[in-house]
Design an enzyme around this catalytic site. Structure first.
Site, mmCIF file in Angstrom:
data_model
loop_
_atom_site.group_PDB
_atom_site.id
_atom_site.type_symbol
_atom_site.label_atom_id
_atom_site.label_comp_id
_atom_site.label_asym_id
_atom_site.label_seq_id
_atom_site.Cartn_x
_atom_site.Cartn_y
_atom_site.Cartn_z
ATOM 1 N N SER A 164 -5.499 3.506 -10.959
ATOM 2 C CA SER A 164 -4.148 2.942 -10.884
ATOM 3 C C SER A 164 -3.973 1.853 -11.933
ATOM 4 O O SER A 164 -4.649 0.824 -11.900
ATOM 5 C CB SER A 164 -3.886 2.345 -9.500
ATOM 6 O OG SER A 164 -2.653 1.653 -9.548
ATOM 7 N N HIS B 225 -2.731 6.968 -12.352
ATOM 8 C CA HIS B 225 -1.751 6.735 -11.283
ATOM 9 C C HIS B 225 -0.816 5.613 -11.713
ATOM 10 O O HIS B 225 -1.258 4.519 -12.073
ATOM 11 C CB HIS B 225 -2.514 6.364 -10.008
ATOM 12 C CG HIS B 225 -1.691 6.199 -8.780
ATOM 13 N ND1 HIS B 225 -1.252 7.260 -8.018
ATOM 14 C CD2 HIS B 225 -1.233 5.084 -8.149
ATOM 15 C CE1 HIS B 225 -0.569 6.808 -6.979
ATOM 16 N NE2 HIS B 225 -0.536 5.482 -7.037
ATOM 17 N N ASP C 64 2.239 3.236 -10.557
ATOM 18 C CA ASP C 64 2.918 2.698 -9.375
ATOM 19 C C ASP C 64 4.264 2.105 -9.762
ATOM 20 O O ASP C 64 4.323 1.111 -10.485
ATOM 21 C CB ASP C 64 2.049 1.606 -8.731
ATOM 22 C CG ASP C 64 0.891 2.190 -7.957
ATOM 23 O OD1 ASP C 64 1.130 3.064 -7.102
ATOM 24 O OD2 ASP C 64 -0.258 1.776 -8.215
ATOM 25 N N MET D 173 7.615 0.290 -8.471
ATOM 26 C CA MET D 173 8.105 -0.499 -7.326
ATOM 27 C C MET D 173 9.458 -1.123 -7.649
ATOM 28 O O MET D 173 9.677 -1.590 -8.763
ATOM 29 C CB MET D 173 7.113 -1.616 -7.013
ATOM 30 C CG MET D 173 5.695 -1.133 -6.779
ATOM 31 S SD MET D 173 4.639 -2.480 -6.263
ATOM 32 C CE MET D 173 3.029 -1.674 -6.301
ATOM 33 N N HIS E 221 3.887 7.457 -8.642
ATOM 34 C CA HIS E 221 4.106 7.123 -7.235
ATOM 35 C C HIS E 221 5.326 6.222 -7.139
ATOM 36 O O HIS E 221 5.269 5.043 -7.486
ATOM 37 C CB HIS E 221 2.829 6.421 -6.722
ATOM 38 C CG HIS E 221 2.920 5.892 -5.329
ATOM 39 N ND1 HIS E 221 1.982 5.012 -4.826
ATOM 40 C CD2 HIS E 221 3.819 6.121 -4.325
ATOM 41 C CE1 HIS E 221 2.312 4.716 -3.574
ATOM 42 N NE2 HIS E 221 3.410 5.362 -3.256
ATOM 43 N N MET F 157 7.730 3.988 -5.301
ATOM 44 C CA MET F 157 7.936 3.162 -4.101
ATOM 45 C C MET F 157 9.335 2.571 -4.201
ATOM 46 O O MET F 157 9.530 1.413 -4.565
ATOM 47 C CB MET F 157 6.857 2.078 -4.031
ATOM 48 C CG MET F 157 5.502 2.623 -3.602
ATOM 49 S SD MET F 157 4.125 1.553 -4.032
ATOM 50 C CE MET F 157 3.792 2.148 -5.688
ATOM 51 N N MET G 269 -1.111 6.642 2.363
ATOM 52 C CA MET G 269 -1.357 5.243 2.000
ATOM 53 C C MET G 269 -2.404 4.663 2.952
ATOM 54 O O MET G 269 -2.244 4.727 4.170
ATOM 55 C CB MET G 269 -0.073 4.413 2.086
ATOM 56 C CG MET G 269 0.980 4.730 1.039
ATOM 57 S SD MET G 269 0.412 4.694 -0.678
ATOM 58 C CE MET G 269 -0.236 3.018 -0.832
ATOM 59 N N GLY H 129 2.545 -2.071 -2.119
ATOM 60 C CA GLY H 129 3.164 -3.245 -2.744
ATOM 61 C C GLY H 129 2.204 -3.999 -3.634
ATOM 62 O O GLY H 129 2.602 -4.517 -4.673
ATOM 63 N N PHE H 130 0.953 -4.048 -3.228
ATOM 64 C CA PHE H 130 -0.014 -4.844 -3.985
ATOM 65 C C PHE H 130 -1.374 -4.158 -4.011
ATOM 66 O O PHE H 130 -1.766 -3.510 -3.038
ATOM 67 C CB PHE H 130 -0.166 -6.243 -3.357
ATOM 68 C CG PHE H 130 1.122 -7.015 -3.367
ATOM 69 C CD1 PHE H 130 1.492 -7.763 -4.475
ATOM 70 C CD2 PHE H 130 1.988 -6.944 -2.282
ATOM 71 C CE1 PHE H 130 2.710 -8.449 -4.507
ATOM 72 C CE2 PHE H 130 3.211 -7.626 -2.293
ATOM 73 C CZ PHE H 130 3.565 -8.382 -3.406
ATOM 74 N N GLY H 131 -2.063 -4.339 -5.139
ATOM 75 C CA GLY H 131 -3.438 -3.862 -5.229
ATOM 76 C C GLY H 131 -4.374 -4.848 -4.534
ATOM 77 O O GLY H 131 -3.966 -5.938 -4.132
ATOM 78 N N GLY H 132 -5.620 -4.441 -4.382
ATOM 79 C CA GLY H 132 -6.656 -5.352 -3.913
ATOM 80 C C GLY H 132 -6.680 -5.614 -2.417
ATOM 81 O O GLY H 132 -7.342 -6.535 -1.957
ATOM 82 N N ASP I 179 -4.676 6.271 -1.262
ATOM 83 C CA ASP I 179 -4.271 5.191 -2.164
ATOM 84 C C ASP I 179 -4.316 3.862 -1.422
ATOM 85 O O ASP I 179 -3.568 3.669 -0.466
ATOM 86 C CB ASP I 179 -2.839 5.489 -2.660
ATOM 87 C CG ASP I 179 -2.328 4.474 -3.668
ATOM 88 O OD1 ASP I 179 -3.091 3.580 -4.078
ATOM 89 O OD2 ASP I 179 -1.143 4.594 -4.029
ATOM 90 N N GLY J 50 -7.338 0.388 -1.471
ATOM 91 C CA GLY J 50 -8.655 -0.035 -1.003
ATOM 92 C C GLY J 50 -9.739 1.021 -1.141
ATOM 93 O O GLY J 50 -10.769 0.960 -0.469
ATOM 94 N N GLY K 9 -7.553 1.369 -7.963
ATOM 95 C CA GLY K 9 -7.050 0.308 -8.834
ATOM 96 C C GLY K 9 -8.135 -0.700 -9.108
ATOM 97 O O GLY K 9 -8.862 -0.617 -10.107
HETATM 98 C C1 DX5 Z 1 -0.363 -0.092 -3.719
HETATM 99 C C2 DX5 Z 1 -0.377 0.933 -4.805
HETATM 100 C C3 DX5 Z 1 -1.732 1.334 -5.193
HETATM 101 C C4 DX5 Z 1 -2.580 0.234 -5.766
HETATM 102 C C5 DX5 Z 1 -3.956 0.421 -5.218
HETATM 103 O O1 DX5 Z 1 0.933 -0.388 -3.415
HETATM 104 O O2 DX5 Z 1 0.329 2.101 -4.404
HETATM 105 O O3 DX5 Z 1 -1.726 2.457 -6.069
HETATM 106 O O4 DX5 Z 1 -2.649 0.241 -7.165
HETATM 107 O O5 DX5 Z 1 -4.752 -0.631 -5.602
HETATM 108 P P1 DX5 Z 1 -6.222 -0.861 -5.040
HETATM 109 O O6 DX5 Z 1 -7.037 0.336 -5.436
HETATM 110 O O7 DX5 Z 1 -6.641 -2.129 -5.698
HETATM 111 O O8 DX5 Z 1 -6.098 -0.987 -3.538
HETATM 112 ZN ZN ZN Z 2 0.077 4.022 -5.636
#
Ligand code: DX5
Ligand code: ZN
Length: 218
Positions: free
Chosen positions: A10, A35, A37, A39, A68, A70, A139, A144-147, A177, A179, A199
């Site tokens: 991602s 990927h 994202d 938003m 993707h 969102m 999901m 909304g956020f990575g990590g 998608d 974690g 990601g």
């Molecule tokens: C979250 C995104 C993911 C995100 C995943 O809203 O849809 O694609 O990049 O990030 P990680 O792999 O860090 O959880």
């Molecule tokens: Zn995604």
């Protein structure tokens, strides 16, 4: 039938001042997918980038763009993303719009389609669409956020969707998608997933080649 594993790094976790470089990193490791994202600040409490950025990335990349959306109104943006060079466009089940017509439109525009469901959405919500899609995206965090930490309670949902796939002889890909890393990914694989968005665990790794190799072997 069981699909081979695909890693979709991602770009959300890449360098946003140099997204083309992040895409090149992925391509240089022989990974076929990336990927993207998208938003809108409404469906999720964050903003990323739009079709113009996707088109700019497309100019320098032959990667498979797993896009993707969102968005609260994804049906309004299918065409711009298809024209920008998306290969697959996935749309969420949660907002109210004509899901079946939008999935059909994605294919008409020459892209693969996907349906996505949030952690709080039961598998049954997407069940009527399974025969209409190329990919189902589960999901494993609230988008909304990575990590964010992986939601282990999503494993039974993955298994349920995989069961329906087998019972009905369908061949859509089953993507996860949020974690996903070298520990949680194999658990998703065991539950039936075959396509893995990563990601933080990919772009944050110093040895990205070994992450890619590990996932290809799942
Ligand atoms: C979250 C995104 C993911 C995100 C995943 O809203 O849809 O694609 O990049 O990030 P990680 O792999 O860090 O959880
Ligand atoms: Zn995604």
């Amino acid at each position: 039938m069981k699909h081979a594993s695909i890693l979709a790094p991602s770009i959300l976790a890449g360098d946003h001042a140099h997204l083309a470089g992040s895409a090149q990193t992925v391509a240089s490791l022989g990974i076929p997918w990336i990927h993207l994202d998208i938003m809108d600040g409404h469906f999720v409490p964050n903003l990323t980038f739009g079709p113009q950025t996707v088109a700019a990335l497309r100019k320098g990349s032959s990667l498979f763009f797993d896009t993707h959306l969102m968005l609260d109104e994804p049906h309004r943006y299918i065409e711009p993303f298809a024209k920008a060079g998306a290969n697959l466009i996935s749309i969420h089940i949660e907002p109210a719009y004509d899901h079946a017509a939008t999935l059909a439109r994605i294919r008409e525009l020459g892209c693969q389609n996907g349906i996505v469901l949030n952690p709080g959405t039961p598998a049954e919500a997407i069940e009527p669409f399974l025969a209409l899609v190329d990919l189902v995206l589960v999901m494993t965090v609230q988008p909304g956020f990575g990590g964010q930490p992986f939601r282990r309670d999503m494993l039974s949902k993955i298994a349920q969707i995989d069961r329906w796939r087998q019972e009905r002889g369908l061949t859509f890909r089953l993507e996860v998608d949020g974690g996903v890393d070298l520990k949680t990914g194999p658990e998703c694989r065991a539950a039936g997933a075959d396509t893995f968005v990563a990601g933080t665990s990919f772009f944050g790794a110093t040895d990205k080649a070994s992450v890619a190799q590990a996932i290809a072997a799942w």
